[in-house]
Design an enzyme around this catalytic site. Structure first.
Site, short mmCIF file in Angstrom:
data_model
loop_
_atom_site.label_atom_id
_atom_site.label_comp_id
_atom_site.label_asym_id
_atom_site.label_seq_id
_atom_site.Cartn_x
_atom_site.Cartn_y
_atom_site.Cartn_z
CG ASP A 155 53.66 51.88 51.24
OD1 ASP A 155 53.70 50.66 51.49
OD2 ASP A 155 54.28 52.39 50.28
CG HIS A 188 49.44 54.92 43.47
ND1 HIS A 188 49.48 54.53 42.15
CD2 HIS A 188 50.22 54.06 44.16
CE1 HIS A 188 50.26 53.48 42.05
NE2 HIS A 188 50.72 53.15 43.24
N1 CMC Z 1 50.60 65.03 50.11
C1 CMC Z 1 50.34 66.27 49.63
N2 CMC Z 1 50.21 66.57 48.32
C2 CMC Z 1 50.38 65.56 47.45
C3 CMC Z 1 50.66 64.24 47.86
C4 CMC Z 1 50.77 63.99 49.25
N3 CMC Z 1 51.02 62.77 49.70
N4 CMC Z 1 50.78 63.46 46.77
C5 CMC Z 1 50.59 64.24 45.70
N5 CMC Z 1 50.35 65.52 46.12
C6 CMC Z 1 50.03 66.66 45.24
C7 CMC Z 1 51.27 67.21 44.57
O1 CMC Z 1 51.86 68.21 45.33
C8 CMC Z 1 50.69 67.73 43.28
O2 CMC Z 1 50.02 68.93 43.55
P1 CMC Z 1 49.98 70.12 42.43
O3 CMC Z 1 49.24 69.55 41.27
O4 CMC Z 1 49.32 71.24 43.11
O5 CMC Z 1 51.44 70.42 42.10
C9 CMC Z 1 49.61 66.70 42.93
O6 CMC Z 1 49.19 66.16 44.19
C10 CMC Z 1 50.09 65.58 42.03
O7 CMC Z 1 51.22 64.96 42.65
P2 CMC Z 1 52.50 64.45 41.88
O8 CMC Z 1 53.66 64.49 42.82
O9 CMC Z 1 52.62 65.15 40.58
O10 CMC Z 1 52.07 62.94 41.61
P3 CMC Z 1 53.00 61.74 41.20
O11 CMC Z 1 52.14 60.80 40.49
O12 CMC Z 1 54.24 62.24 40.53
O13 CMC Z 1 53.47 61.13 42.63
C11 CMC Z 1 53.44 59.89 44.63
C12 CMC Z 1 52.85 60.05 43.23
C13 CMC Z 1 52.97 58.57 45.22
C14 CMC Z 1 54.97 59.87 44.57
C15 CMC Z 1 52.96 61.09 45.50
O14 CMC Z 1 51.56 61.04 45.62
C16 CMC Z 1 53.60 61.08 46.89
O15 CMC Z 1 54.70 61.63 47.06
N6 CMC Z 1 52.93 60.46 47.93
C17 CMC Z 1 53.51 60.33 49.23
C18 CMC Z 1 54.51 59.17 49.24
C19 CMC Z 1 53.81 57.83 49.21
O16 CMC Z 1 52.87 57.56 49.93
N7 CMC Z 1 54.34 56.91 48.36
C20 CMC Z 1 53.85 55.53 48.25
C21 CMC Z 1 53.22 55.26 46.92
S1 CMC Z 1 52.30 53.72 46.87
C22 CMC Z 1 53.42 52.46 47.20
C23 CMC Z 1 54.58 52.38 46.28
O17 CMC Z 1 54.64 52.89 45.16
O18 CMC Z 1 55.53 51.74 46.68
#
Ligand code: CMC
Length: 430
Positions: free
Chosen positions: A365, A307
């Site tokens: 989720d 998140h």
């Molecule tokens: N699986 C594997 N690696 C992950 C994941 C994941 N679910 N989430 C983040 N990472 C890694 C990402 O690759 C990055 O690694 P590095 O620093 O080595 O490049 C690091 O963690 C930081 O991730 P980010 O993508 O920069 O983080 P963000 O804040 O931009 O994204 C997020 C947040 C929720 C989009 C992301 O965690 C994600 O894609 N999660 C899976 C989708 C999900 O469950 N979404 C629902 C969010 S909660 C409900 C809502 O918002 O509606």
């Protein structure tokens, strides 16, 4: 509000005093609104990681502690004790309602649940297998062609009527999008049922057979709707605010929020989690999927994990995990094996250095789809369920923004990386 300042000095020695704003709680915020005027520079913050786009009194998140409050009330207390419409009132009006206020609010919402008969024609424009979120974007957007009697967005009473209409009609449209999908006739709303029971009835009753309400199912939907009701400036809420900042039609603004919610990085994750769990299929395959999630060459992510704000447990996930057992035990056709798989996946990911280092925890989720599935709601409807619940959040933020004297059209700037100025070359000389 600003009793502190911060001095910023450029490499050339130009300085500017920036005000520091302090909210009720949370980190201080540097007010950079004078930066361009004073220093001729913009700030750069893709994804708004360090940027507060507005001030808001609706919802507060402490991502480090894993806390979520609606209007100051911790989510755990609301989830345990409140009804969804009580929470909706709280988000919209700022305080918990007294009994007569709640009764009146429930009455108003009930009497706005029907949709115009002609609106049904919009559903027929969609093929039966259209994704229900596509139908939601279209049909909710089409509401902007109705209700000309109350669309003066500068009139607070008109805004309130639009807000009530959206909250009331969303379950009707959502259930209709499901009925269209399965080829069954639409079921009209029933004003003798409460918000969540009415939704379940519109989903599962048919003209041939009444739907028997299960109190466990109604309680579960009420709880999930409360947990999804608002989450401060997330992508879909920010989309609604940005669309609304141009003074657009409120129904069109909410349709834009639904479009943004649909993405798998946001609300679409609940559907993606279930697809992922079904694909993993067995505990013996978890290692393989965790390895894929860690592999930077593989686009696969562990859906329902991570998140932007929570760097600790998402309190909503903790609450849902707890009630999963209760719901699954009460459902004849339950999906306990899928829940067991999810629990094991969570356990293994939380022991893995990759997830520990990046502070990746299960989010709201991760478990919500397991409950929805146990209630008989198909995967493709999970994000629609989220949209019903989040409508009040979107509407509350839209109302707050429209009332904010500082509100201006949202207009971010950019770092231009295209070609430098060049002259047009006639076609025959290129
Ligand atoms: N699986 C594997 N690696 C992950 C994941 C994941 N679910 N989430 C983040 N990472 C890694 C990402 O690759 C990055 O690694 P590095 O620093 O080595 O490049 C690091 O963690 C930081 O991730 P980010 O993508 O920069 O983080 P963000 O804040 O931009 O994204 C997020 C947040 C929720 C989009 C992301 O965690 C994600 O894609 N999660 C899976 C989708 C999900 O469950 N979404 C629902 C969010 S909660 C409900 C809502 O918002 O509606």
């Amino acid at each position: 509000m600003s009793d502190n300042t911060m001095k910023l000095t450029s490499a050339e020695g130009h300085s500017v005093e920036l005000n520091l704003r302090k909210g009720t709680v949370g980190p201080e915020v540097v007010d950079i609104s004078s930066l361009y005027r004073e220093m001729g520079v913009f700030t750069y913050d893709p994804g708004f990681v360090s940027t507060a786009s507005c001030q808001s009194a609706i919802t507060y998140i402490d991502g480090g502690k894993g806390e979520l409050w609606y209007r100051g009330y911790p989510i755990e207390q609301l989830a345990e004790r409140a009804s969804y419409l009580e929470v909706a009132y709280l988000l919209l009006y700022g305080d918990l309602p007294h009994a007569p206020q709640l009764a009146e609010f429930q009455r108003i919402i009930r009497y706005h649940t029907m949709i115009n008969e002609t609106l049904k024609n919009f559903f027929n424009g969609f093929h039966y297998d259209a994704h229900p979120m596509a139908v939601m974007v279209g049909v909710v957007g089409s509401l902007s062609a109705f209700y000309h009697d109350s669309l003066d967005i500068h009139d607070p009473r008109h805004r309130e009527i639009s807000a009530h209409r959206m909250i009331a009609k969303m379950p009707t449209i959502a259930a209709a999008s499901y009925k269209h999908n399965v080829g069954e006739p639409f079921i009209y709303p029933r004003n003798d049922l409460d918000y969540c029971a009415n939704f379940l009835n519109m989903m599962f009753a048919t003209p041939c057979e009444e739907y028997t309400q299960d109190p466990v199912a109604v309680k579960a939907v009420n709880l999930l709707f409360i947990l999804h009701a608002d989450h401060e400036q997330n992508a879909s809420t920010s989309t609604v605010r940005l669309a609304g900042s141009s003074q657009a039609n409120p129904f069109a603004c909410i349709a834009s929020g639904i479009a943004s919610l649909w993405g798998p990085a946001h609300g679409g994750a609940n559907e993606a989690v279930l697809d992922m769990l079904q694909e993993i299929g067995d505990v013996s395959n978890i290692d393989k999927y965790i390895a894929r999630a860690k592999d930077k060459q593989d686009p696969f992510r562990l859906m329902g994990f991570g998140h932007r704000v929570y760097k600790n447990h998402d309190p909503r996930a903790t609450i849902i995990r707890k009630i999963c057992h209760e719901v699954l035990n009460n459902m004849a056709d339950n999906d306990s094996p899928l829940f067991e798989l999810a629990l094991r996946l969570e356990e293994m990911a939380l022991q893995d250095e990759y997830f520990i280092e990046r502070k990746l925890y299960p989010n709201v989720d991760f478990y919500s789809g397991i409950i929805y599935r146990a209630l008989g709601i198909p995967n493709s409807m999970f994000t629609v369920m989220f949209a019903i619940a989040r409508t009040v959040g979107w509407v509350a933020h839209w109302m707050e923004m429209m009332d904010d004297p500082q509100q201006r059209i949202g207009r971010p700037r950019q770092v231009y990386t295209g070609a430098d100025r060049r002259d047009y070359i006639p076609l025959e000389h290129r």
